[in-house]
Design an enzyme around this catalytic site. Structure first.
Site, PDB file in Angstrom:
ATOM      1  N   HIS A   1       0.807  -1.217   0.000  1.00 47.89           N
ATOM      2  CA  HIS A   1       0.000   0.000   0.000  1.00 47.89           C
ATOM      3  C   HIS A   1       0.841   1.269   0.000  1.00 47.89           C
ATOM      4  O   HIS A   1       0.367   2.321  -0.439  1.00 47.89           O
ATOM      5  CB  HIS A   1      -0.939   0.020   1.208  1.00 47.89           C
ATOM      6  CG  HIS A   1      -2.150  -0.834   0.996  1.00 47.89           C
ATOM      7  ND1 HIS A   1      -2.135  -2.190   1.191  1.00 47.89           N
ATOM      8  CD2 HIS A   1      -3.410  -0.532   0.589  1.00 47.89           C
ATOM      9  CE1 HIS A   1      -3.327  -2.676   0.916  1.00 47.89           C
ATOM     10  NE2 HIS A   1      -4.122  -1.703   0.548  1.00 47.89           N
ATOM     11  N   GLY A   2       2.029   1.203   0.513  1.00 52.02           N
ATOM     12  CA  GLY A   2       2.839   2.418   0.486  1.00 52.02           C
ATOM     13  C   GLY A   2       4.155   2.241   1.214  1.00 52.02           C
ATOM     14  O   GLY A   2       4.297   1.362   2.060  1.00 52.02           O
TER      15      GLY A   2
END
Lengths: 349, 485
Positions: B324-325
């Site tokens: 996700h990041g």
């Protein structure tokens, strides 16, 4: 079977497949219809939105109020003092209280205009410097604090967009702005920008309609209130945890555009013959303790570099002055009013 | 080019018209491919070269795996086909995060020493198209699909514009067979597609974007707000991210549907799930199954003993979080869900806690289970949303050490109202008829209902929702949250 069950079971009854042309016609007509509804609603709600923007007392109306002062061509501000700064200034420097202090000293002819705008920074205020020069007030009292000259990333598009047609920015100030801000300056806002305020405006209009006037006027109580009892442990906890860039600002001796903006604002006003007095606003001990000596010194150097007279009240008061972690209470502003009045008198002499 | 802009709808109408005018399958697919590349060019400009590179590399590796006669050669090409997309992802998404971590370590040993950041710009949708490319290579290796003979079809599978920048992550086995037939835009598909698009726009522009403003204010400086505000902002963020992401998925599926393509669903009412395992089957479903099939199972799944199963589960969720990041908060979020899944597996799956107790399957018990599960999920959203580790610690402190000021009437109303609502729902859950009705209302296929109406009734849906979108959406629509991933 209940009515809800009946509705829910409808999907089981499959309708015959729609013809493509019918769907296309349906889409086209409905888009035309809803666009008409949309613009119709916007057209008829425009007066309510305008009223909200100008008079609600919220953030947009603070911006409008400032520009209404600047653009009032019939007004003579030669005996006026403009107050610049953020909500710290609004809470701490109250024009009504200072005016009465000044009257007691025989300065009846001075009018003080509260032009604070919440979350104000010198960078945002730089948008109004040319307008201020045109208004030519006698003096500007400019309340500042450390966080004003660091990038708090709390920029407001509204300072650019709401008054886009009124912005007057001199060429030599353009270096202050980044790409996005320059775009905001140079690009017309969308025609339906005001729809952003539609719901708030309707809510405000309804509230205004149903608020009894006696209640609305109740706040204009002139008796001096006692200090607010604060939970100091909680304040210190919040100050410890507060986002570093906002409440633990670090200011180096290297000039940033935020610092340049303060220099620009003060120097430009002074060059135009408007006296500027800077006040380093009082901070709660919880926040003041977070300011390093190096940051404090660099900030003071910056204030010196402006060439204007400045006064430091950062650590002048204890918790009794405040209503929360950052803002002065009414009791605090009562304490501060004679001090600010004295500064004004001293500066005028 | 965002789905919420007028430019996108002009683009979409032009593509629909072209597809309608050109009846030949080959040219229809080429038009779609060109349109997809144009769409990506508008969104990611020069990064289109990266998209083409990943497409070419994965296609070549897939072909090599397909052609290879020995397992060893297949494995070599699988390794190459895995490393290339992962290397692209690692460089563009994680390199600066890695350098920052190295700098932190360097700073510990010798203050002042640091490696300059590369400040690499994150290409839009890189996490999604690299995963689609990986799924193609894996599926060929695993013998689940055949190599696609026509390169343009494979390129269209990777670049198909509705799902290109934020999913759903479509598998080759789902998409490529759909390219075997000619694209025919029917009235039913048009109606269903437009219904979904409008619903997606409503969720994104009216619900998510309006909520987002409040969430941003509180999460920008959580220390200045009471616990109740932090909790409220977290709940609102849970709603925001669901509406934002599922709104995007609705639009993507709707646009695909107009062209007659079936893009898999990404959400199935995840906030009504009764345990964390089911939550992950219903939240970002295409990512969950990707992680299951291409990370968890290849790691050994549950086939290599208890301990290894737990390790695999935890590792899969950490990877999911990291996907996700590039930030510690995402890793912690993944690890947090990993631990939740692990505990669920241990206590419910192995120790059989509560299994066989009839009351626990009753409606009131299920209601409580849903509440507990969602409380845990929303706590996870706080980890996910926090701007930094420092802010996360503040938020956790705020929730652990409540600083409710009950003197405020709003706080009182919120707390008492919230508790009363939960109690009321709990009491109502004893009534079977009410529960059945609520279940029916929740699981009702509203989109199917609207899109199967006669056109003269269906236009009411369009007029109402489009007017609401126009009136209530903020003037500046922020990007979809998952664009950043």
């Amino acid at each position: 079977m209940s009515r809800t069950d009946d509705i829910l079971d409808k999907t089981k009854r499959k309708e015959p497949e729609a013809k493509k042309w019918k769907v296309i016609v349906g889409i086209t007509l409905s888009l035309i219809l809803c666009t008409s509804i949309y613009f119709g609603i916007l057209y008829f709600s425009e007066p309510i939105i305008d009223d909200y923007l100008e008079n609600s007392g919220g953030y947009p109306s603070l911006i409008y109020r400032a520009y209404n002062v600047y653009e009032n061509e019939s007004a003579d501000y030669s005996n006026s003092i403009f107050l610049f700064g953020s909500s710290l200034v609004n809470a701490g420097i109250r024009p009504d209280k200072i005016s009465s202090e000044l009257s007691q000293h025989g300065y009846d002819n001075l009018t003080i205009y509260n032009l604070h705008i919440s979350m104000d920074t010198p960078l945002l205020r730089s948008l109004e410097i040319q307008k201020t020069i045109e208004s030519s007030p006698k003096m500007v009292i400019y309340g500042v604090t450390y966080r004003d000259v660091v990038d708090t990333t709390m920029h407001s598009d509204e300072r650019f967009t709401l008054v886009h047609d009124k912005l007057e920015i001199s060429e030599d100030a353009l270096f202050l702005y980044n790409q996005k801000e320059l775009e905001l300056i140079n690009t017309e806002p969308p025609a339906d920008y005001s729809k952003k305020y539609l719901l708030s405006a309707l809510e405000w209009a309804v509230k205004k309609q149903f608020t009894p006037k006696t209640l609305a006027n109740a706040s204009s109580n002139t008796t001096s209130p006692p200090p607010v009892e604060l939970d100091i442990d909680e304040l210190e906890f919040n100050a410890d945890g507060a986002r570093s860039i906002v409440w633990h600002p670090e200011i180096s001796n290297e000039r940033t555009r935020y610092m340049e903006a303060l220099l620009y604002n003060v120097r430009t006003l002074e060059d135009a013959g408007i006296d500027v007095v800077l006040i380093n606003m009082p901070l709660t001990p919880a926040l003041s303790n977070k300011i390093s000596n190096e940051t404090r010194q660099n900030f003071f150097d910056l204030l010196n570099d402006t060439g204007a007279n400045w006064y430091d009240f950062e650590r002048a008061y204890g918790y009794e002055f405040f209503s929360d972690l950052v803002h002065a209470s009414s009791y605090g502003s009562d304490l501060f009013a004679p001090v600010v009045a004295d500064i004004i008198i001293q500066e005028m002499i | 080019m965002m789905f919420t802009t007028i430019e996108f709808f002009i683009f979409l109408v032009i593509v629909i018209l072209l597809i309608e005018l050109i009846r030949k399958r080959l040219w229809q697919q080429i038009i779609l491919l060109i349109a997809s590349y144009y769409f990506y060019w508008c969104s990611g400009s020069i990064h289109i070269l990266l998209l083409i590179f990943v497409t070419l590399a994965s296609y070549l590796c897939g072909w090599k795996i397909w052609k290879s006669e020995t397992l060893k050669r297949k494995r070599i090409w699988l390794a190459v086909g895995t490393i290339i997309p992962l290397a692209v992802l690692a460089y563009f998404k994680y390199i600066d995060f890695g350098i920052t971590q190295i700098n932190n370590v360097l700073g510990f040993f010798s203050p002042g020493a640091s490696i300059p950041l590369l400040e690499v710009l994150l290409p839009v949708g890189v996490s999604f198209f690299t995963f689609q490319a990986l799924s193609y290579v894996f599926d060929i290796y695993l013998g689940k699909i055949e190599h696609e003979e026509k390169f343009y079809r494979y390129a269209l599978f990777i670049a198909f514009f509705p799902a290109l920048v934020a999913g759903p992550i479509v598998r080759a086995s789902e998409f490529l067979p759909q390219l075997k037939s000619k694209i025919c835009i029917t009235g039913a598909n048009l109606q269903a597609g437009v219904t979904l698009i409008i619903w997606g726009l409503f969720k994104k522009m009216v619900i998510a974007d309006n909520i987002g403003g409040y969430v941003d204010i509180i999460y920008a400086n959580p220390a200045e707000y009471q616990s109740l505000y932090v909790i409220a902002a977290t709940i609102l963020f849970g709603i925001q991210i669901y509406c934002d992401f599922s709104g995007y998925a609705n639009i993507a599926i709707g646009v695909g549907r107009i062209f007659g393509f079936k893009i898999p669903e990404n959400f199935d009412m995840p906030y009504f799930t009764r345990n964390i395992q089911i939550f992950w089957r219903k939240w970002h479903m295409t990512l969950s199954r990707f992680i299951r099939d291409y990370v968890y199972i290849p790691l050994g799944g549950n086939r290599k003993g208890h301990l290894r199963t737990y390790v695999n589960l935890f590792a899969s969720m950490v990877i999911c979080g990291f996907w996700h990041g590039a930030a510690w908060t995402f890793i912690i979020w993944g690890a947090y869900h990993g631990i939740m899944l692990l505990l669920h597996r241990y206590f419910v799956g192995e120790r059989k806690w509560g299994v066989g107790i009839k009351f626990l399957d009753s409606n009131p018990a299920v209601f409580v289970k849903v509440l507990i599960t969602q409380a845990l999920v929303f706590f996870g959203w706080m980890i996910f949303r926090a701007n930094s580790m420092g802010d996360l610690m503040i938020c956790i402190q705020k929730i652990v050490f409540f600083d409710f000021d009950f003197s405020s009437p709003i706080t009182k109303l919120a707390v008492i109202g919230g508790i009363a609502l939960v109690l009321l729902c709990f009491v109502l859950s004893f009534n079977k008829k009410i529960v059945e009705l609520v279940k029916k209302i929740i699981s009702f296929d509203y989109m199917g209902f609207f899109s199967s109406q006669k056109v003269r009734y269906w236009v009411i849906y369009i007029v109402v929702f489009v007017a609401l979108i126009l009136l209530l959406a903020p003037p500046e629509t922020p990007e979809f949250i998952y664009f950043a991933f």
